[in-house]
Motif scaffolding. Sequence first.
Motif, mmCIF file in Angstrom:
data_model
loop_
_atom_site.group_PDB
_atom_site.id
_atom_site.type_symbol
_atom_site.label_atom_id
_atom_site.label_comp_id
_atom_site.label_asym_id
_atom_site.label_seq_id
_atom_site.Cartn_x
_atom_site.Cartn_y
_atom_site.Cartn_z
ATOM 1 N N ALA A 126 -95.230 -32.249 -20.161
ATOM 2 C CA ALA A 126 -95.238 -30.567 -20.131
ATOM 3 C C ALA A 126 -96.692 -30.158 -20.899
ATOM 4 O O ALA A 126 -97.456 -28.760 -19.841
ATOM 5 C CB ALA A 126 -94.387 -30.025 -21.722
ATOM 6 N N PHE A 127 -97.572 -30.705 -21.198
ATOM 7 C CA PHE A 127 -99.128 -30.180 -21.323
ATOM 8 C C PHE A 127 -99.918 -30.782 -20.164
ATOM 9 O O PHE A 127 -100.371 -29.832 -19.881
ATOM 10 C CB PHE A 127 -99.645 -31.964 -22.490
ATOM 11 C CG PHE A 127 -99.689 -30.645 -24.279
ATOM 12 C CD1 PHE A 127 -100.279 -29.639 -24.302
ATOM 13 C CD2 PHE A 127 -98.755 -31.363 -25.000
ATOM 14 C CE1 PHE A 127 -100.590 -29.095 -25.625
ATOM 15 C CE2 PHE A 127 -99.304 -30.718 -25.866
ATOM 16 C CZ PHE A 127 -99.606 -29.590 -26.558
ATOM 17 N N SER A 128 -99.455 -31.701 -19.150
ATOM 18 C CA SER A 128 -100.481 -31.975 -18.019
ATOM 19 C C SER A 128 -99.643 -31.163 -17.513
ATOM 20 O O SER A 128 -100.499 -30.587 -16.969
ATOM 21 C CB SER A 128 -99.173 -33.160 -17.685
ATOM 22 O OG SER A 128 -99.382 -34.327 -18.205
ATOM 23 N N ALA A 129 -98.569 -30.529 -17.325
ATOM 24 C CA ALA A 129 -97.922 -29.269 -16.369
ATOM 25 C C ALA A 129 -98.887 -28.051 -16.809
ATOM 26 O O ALA A 129 -99.509 -27.663 -15.576
ATOM 27 C CB ALA A 129 -96.456 -29.090 -16.657
ATOM 28 N N GLU A 130 -99.029 -27.972 -17.932
ATOM 29 C CA GLU A 130 -99.333 -26.101 -18.296
ATOM 30 C C GLU A 130 -101.149 -26.579 -18.036
ATOM 31 O O GLU A 130 -101.935 -25.630 -17.746
ATOM 32 C CB GLU A 130 -99.244 -26.226 -19.748
ATOM 33 C CG GLU A 130 -100.123 -24.670 -20.027
ATOM 34 C CD GLU A 130 -99.544 -23.553 -19.446
ATOM 35 O OE1 GLU A 130 -98.665 -23.347 -18.707
ATOM 36 O OE2 GLU A 130 -100.136 -22.538 -19.565
#
Length: 332
Positions: free
Chosen positions: A14-18
């Motif tokens: 989720a951090f990667s996506a954001e």
Amino acid sequence: MILLLGATGYVGRAFSAELRHRALPFMPLTRTAIDYTRFDVLFNFVRNTRPDFIINAAGYTGNPDVDACEVHRAETVQANTLLPQTVARVSYLTKTPWGHVSSGCIYSGAWVTRNGAERIERNLDQPEIRRLFETRPGQFRGFTEADEPNFSFRSPSSNFYSGTKALAEEALRWFDECYLWRPRLMFDEFDEPRNLLSKLQRHARILDGVHSLSHRADFVRSCLDLWERHGPFGTYNVVNPGAVTTRHIVERIKRLLKPAREFEFWEDTVEFLSAGTRAQRPHCILDPGRLLSLGIEMRPVEEALEHALANWRPPAANQEWLATSLKSPLSR
Ligand SMILES: NC(=O)c1ccc[n+]([C@@H]2O[C@H](COP(=O)([O-])OP(=O)(O)OC[C@H]3O[C@@H](n4cnc5c(N)ncnc54)[C@H](OP(=O)(O)O)[C@@H]3O)[C@@H](O)[C@H]2O)c1
């Protein structure tokens, strides 16, 4: 550039996506490529790459669930207590600010007002407490960052996973340039094993309780907002405002997803633990007031739940999103 540890995990993805969405250059690290759990390896890597910020989204939560932490104790201590200290030392020596994904599971209960007096009620799974919450939710108040964790190795009962997370917080408290981000049970619209909404649909029987929750994308957005807006370092409860009972979530699942099954509940924790469960599950309410007071938004928990269930994506539909979120990062 931001260095992301634990990039392959549920929170790390989720951090990667954001980060990709914000067009922030970042480098995802995974232990198979570089063993970032070793001080010398991480220290040299950070010294050479000079990131502006480090995110530690690595940890051991147990597979298939937290019961495994009671068995794999060395791995649990290594990932949840020793690794954060390693990152803290590297960040101190290289003067690199960083954020650590801690957990709200280091608390059990909430502040509850009864008969005119407010006190901590540790067991939110008791039937009378759940009934009180359903009729008078205003009598419940979440723990703030100023409250000492009460589900840790220092309290009468804790599970092993929570103990290691609380011990890490204790050690990290003394480092100045560090955010401690505390999520609670995570969920969103993507059906996968770590999503609370997926777990509830798969558990044979469910333990009811009162909880704070964190929508996964809301959580990572708020963590990054804190850093981008230069919020003060320190500890933050990063949960969606409000609290819900497990039974209430199940009712929403039934209404919106119409699963072809009945849901059964354990009577209470005593019955749950007597069925061979190893780890006691804490139920707690956290107060995200400190985060919100800085103007950082988290949707109310009811709204985030409604949105996740209304946009529910079964596993096959997730593949495309997963592939995108794991693509190689933007370059500087
Ligand atoms: N999921 C939740 O609901 C939730 C709630 C509250 C807090 N948290 C916290 O968020 C962090 C990430 O959790 P998650 O749900 O994303 O877990 P996850 O899906 O299992 O991912 C954790 C990642 O940590 C890395 N890691 C480093 N040392 C490890 C070890 N000894 N064993 C296993 N993995 C290790 C792995 O990445 P590489 O192998 O690629 O390096 C792994 O992909 C944890 O600290 C957890 O306590 C999670």
